[in-house]
Design an enzyme around this catalytic site. Structure first.
Site, PDB file in Angstrom:
ATOM      1  N   ARG A  37       0.712  -1.189   0.034  1.00 40.82           N
ATOM      2  CA  ARG A  37       0.174   0.040   0.049  1.00 40.82           C
ATOM      3  C   ARG A  37       0.818   1.366  -0.040  1.00 40.82           C
ATOM      4  NH1 ARG A  37      -5.307  -0.881   0.031  1.00 40.82           N
ATOM      5  NH2 ARG A  37      -6.055  -2.800   1.109  1.00 40.82           N
ATOM      6  N   ARG A  41      -3.245   6.368   0.200  1.00 44.11           N
ATOM      7  CA  ARG A  41      -3.757   7.506   0.773  1.00 44.11           C
ATOM      8  C   ARG A  41      -2.720   8.113   1.948  1.00 44.11           C
ATOM      9  NH1 ARG A  41      -9.284   6.142   3.799  1.00 44.11           N
ATOM     10  NH2 ARG A  41      -8.246   3.870   3.967  1.00 44.11           N
ATOM     11  N   ARG A  50      -6.605  11.808  -6.753  1.00 42.45           N
ATOM     12  CA  ARG A  50      -7.709  10.817  -6.813  1.00 42.45           C
ATOM     13  C   ARG A  50      -9.130  11.659  -6.518  1.00 42.45           C
ATOM     14  NH1 ARG A  50      -8.778   6.296  -4.624  1.00 42.45           N
ATOM     15  NH2 ARG A  50     -10.950   7.020  -4.629  1.00 42.45           N
ATOM     16  N   ASP A  86      -7.214  -2.649  -7.289  1.00 42.86           N
ATOM     17  CA  ASP A  86      -7.883  -3.074  -6.138  1.00 42.86           C
ATOM     18  C   ASP A  86      -8.143  -4.592  -6.356  1.00 42.86           C
ATOM     19  OD1 ASP A  86      -9.929  -1.824  -3.926  1.00 42.86           O
ATOM     20  OD2 ASP A  86     -10.727  -3.533  -4.967  1.00 42.86           O
ATOM     21  N   TYR A 161     -15.264 -12.130  -0.590  1.00 46.95           N
ATOM     22  CA  TYR A 161     -15.894 -11.012  -1.057  1.00 46.95           C
ATOM     23  C   TYR A 161     -17.189 -11.379  -1.789  1.00 46.95           C
ATOM     24  CZ  TYR A 161     -12.376  -7.708   0.536  1.00 46.95           C
ATOM     25  OH  TYR A 161     -11.462  -6.966   1.043  1.00 46.95           O
TER      26      TYR A 161
END
Lengths: 357, 357
Positions: A37, A41, A50, A86, A161
């Site tokens: 990651r 962010r 973004r 993702d 998921y």
């Protein structure tokens, strides 16, 4: 599939890089480090690009995905880029209704619960992967000698998921399905393996020098369930890129108990989460493979001297393994000060590669 | 503190019960079984009495808490009641602003992050525990020979909620605090140990025949962190009831790697989550303590023959241990069909206690 002569691994651009050397168990020219990651962010330049663009949309705009992938390499001098994407992108590209809901995570329009649901799953058309190939090609063009690591979610994580329809803590749905309807489960896991493999292959074909399979939720499984109901699908996903010869890496959190079977799906490198010291991980794996990890992300927010002492412990514990790539033992928390990561890279590069300082 | 002559353990009401016998490593008259979260959302009679009443409120109304605690004993014929409460009740009773937010979990008015925050924490006054004592007394009155297990959240789990201010996946806040501000952490863990111990003690004094410490989040810790920064506080919480002689049980999920130090805080029984087979758990613990567990909650929703085969495997794996109390390897999922639990109890009771069927 074989890699073209212009592939970064074949034309020599990345074959001798610290990352690829360490992944192959050779002595790298400096201690390689990257962060799960690292693109994301924690970086203000990421938050800027973004703005107003949804998560999945940003993964599917090749120029933007390449830019985001490159940002942490430019900023931190890490030894690898990890492709920005993702875990549910292969589902999206196959036509499964899925979106990222803020504060929740991936949410499917319709969970996949029955044999009929699985049978009705669409095929991932090869052409749908073109935006991925373009993003990868743009990225490796700018990366030069720094390798790009391709990435995909492992079949269990994708299927979890799909069955739950959203993130869950215990993954009861997929774990029940394994036992209650093993054929339905196997069909779903195979479908997930197929799209996961296609997604990885597209990245490697387009220029990725290594590939990492993330099984985010594998830690919810006991060893017997993992070996019987999950490992075959993970092996199948990796089969899609095995003949390319790129180093394969496998990682999941909370997987101390299943490191061996995770290696045995056929990978070159095992990622270790922050809970298990690398010397113990190496002992469990019999010294067979290089390790990747496992700085505790919780320490990124501690005073520098505490973090430095921890990183030196991680390096010392990794000395026994036949290769070591520094990383976090989980992803970069969004609140991390990026300057700490830059300083960490510099520290790690300053520590002599043949052991000790 | 010593137990009064009228305590259920002392007056003989529960001392020879299957649960207490198994907890003490003696041969029980039948295979004891209970289920974590047996009191709760899986039961229609629970949903009925909770209508219009908040979670924490329901824990603090003695008559209601007793009723909810008793419901699964009446319905399932389990070998123990587990006191119906919430892990944050001791915080609430101390005057910490906390509530249960639907779909989220416990949310604090103000997270506890600094030394000043910890220093400002209120004391849990003994009188505040009166509703707990009353609920326990009402419960044991009706239970007769069936023991009540008292329960408290372990200091790490309580402190994790306090630092994060809400549930979190990785518990980065408390894990950072351990290293970044170890004295602040120790003070917070001690505060949590104090209220956890007071909460347990009130239940045991009022009639609970055993006490279980739940460290829900301990699985997020590596062994070194657990031993250094958590185990002393857990031992301290248990110190509050040690001299009563009631059997002490310790459980957390994802704790395969720390079963030994979880035993070594000083408990009589170790609960094992669904991931680790009981024979392997017993091997790791050197055959020193009875085990509790570890039916996979995911199997409750599988066809009966699959569930039955699994339960028989769990029983077989537990034979090696010096005692075995059947339970789930995590809590009852809210969607569980309660009739499956009743049938499971009946199956378990039908299997001869001296091994085999």
């Amino acid at each position: 599939m074989t890699l073209s002569a212009s592939h970064p691994l074949m034309d020599g651009r990345t074959a001798d890089s610290p990352l690829i050397s360490a992944y192959r168990g050779q002595t790298p020219s400096r201690r390689p480090v990257w962060f799960m990651r690292q693109a994301g962010r924690s970086l203000p330049e990421y938050r800027r690009v973004r703005e107003g663009i949804g998560m999945l949309e940003s993964c599917l705009q090749p120029e933007l995905a390449a830019e985001i992938t490159l940002q942490p390499v430019r900023r931190h001098d890490v030894d690898a880029a990890i492709f920005f994407s993702d875990i549910v992108i292969p589902l999206k590209l196959a036509g499964v209704g899925v979106d990222i809901v803020s504060g929740v995570g991936p949410v499917l329009d319709r969970p996949v619960r029955t044999a009929a649901d699985v049978a009705a799953l669409p095929t991932l058309e090869d052409a749908a992967l073109d935006p991925i190939r373009e993003a990868v090609a743009r990225t490796v063009d700018e990366l030069g000698h720094t390798p790009l690591i391709g990435f995909a979610g492992a079949p269990f994580t994708l299927a979890a998921y799909m069955v739950e329809g959203r993130p869950s803590r215990d993954h009861l749905g997929p774990r029940t399905m394994m036992h209650a309807a093993p054929e339905t489960w196997a069909a779903l896991a195979n479908w997930a393996a197929e799209v996961s493999g296609q997604f990885l292959r597209a990245q490697v074909e387009a220029g990725a020098s290594a590939a990492q399979l993330f099984d985010s939720w594998a830690g919810s499984l006991g060893r017997a369930d993992y070996e019987r109901h999950v490992a075959p699908a993970s092996a199948r996903a990796l089969d899609a890129v095995r003949d390319t010869g790129v180093p394969l890496v496998h990682f999941g959190t909370g997987t101390s108990e299943i490191l061996q079977p995770m290696r045995d799906v056929g990978v070159d490198v095992v990622g270790v989460d922050y809970r298990l010291p690398l010397d113990e991980a190496n002992r469990r794996l019999g010294g067979t493979v290089p390790l990747q990890g496992n700085i505790d992300p919780a320490l990124l927010d501690a005073p520098w001297e505490v973090l430095e002492a921890h990183v030196r412990e991680v390096i010392a514990a990794g000395e026994a393994a036949p290769g070591h790539v520094l990383n976090l033992g989980h992803g970069v928390p969004p609140t991390t000060d990026p300057e700490v990561l830059t300083r960490l890279v510099s520290l790690i590069h300053s520590i002599d590669v043949t052991g000790g300082q």
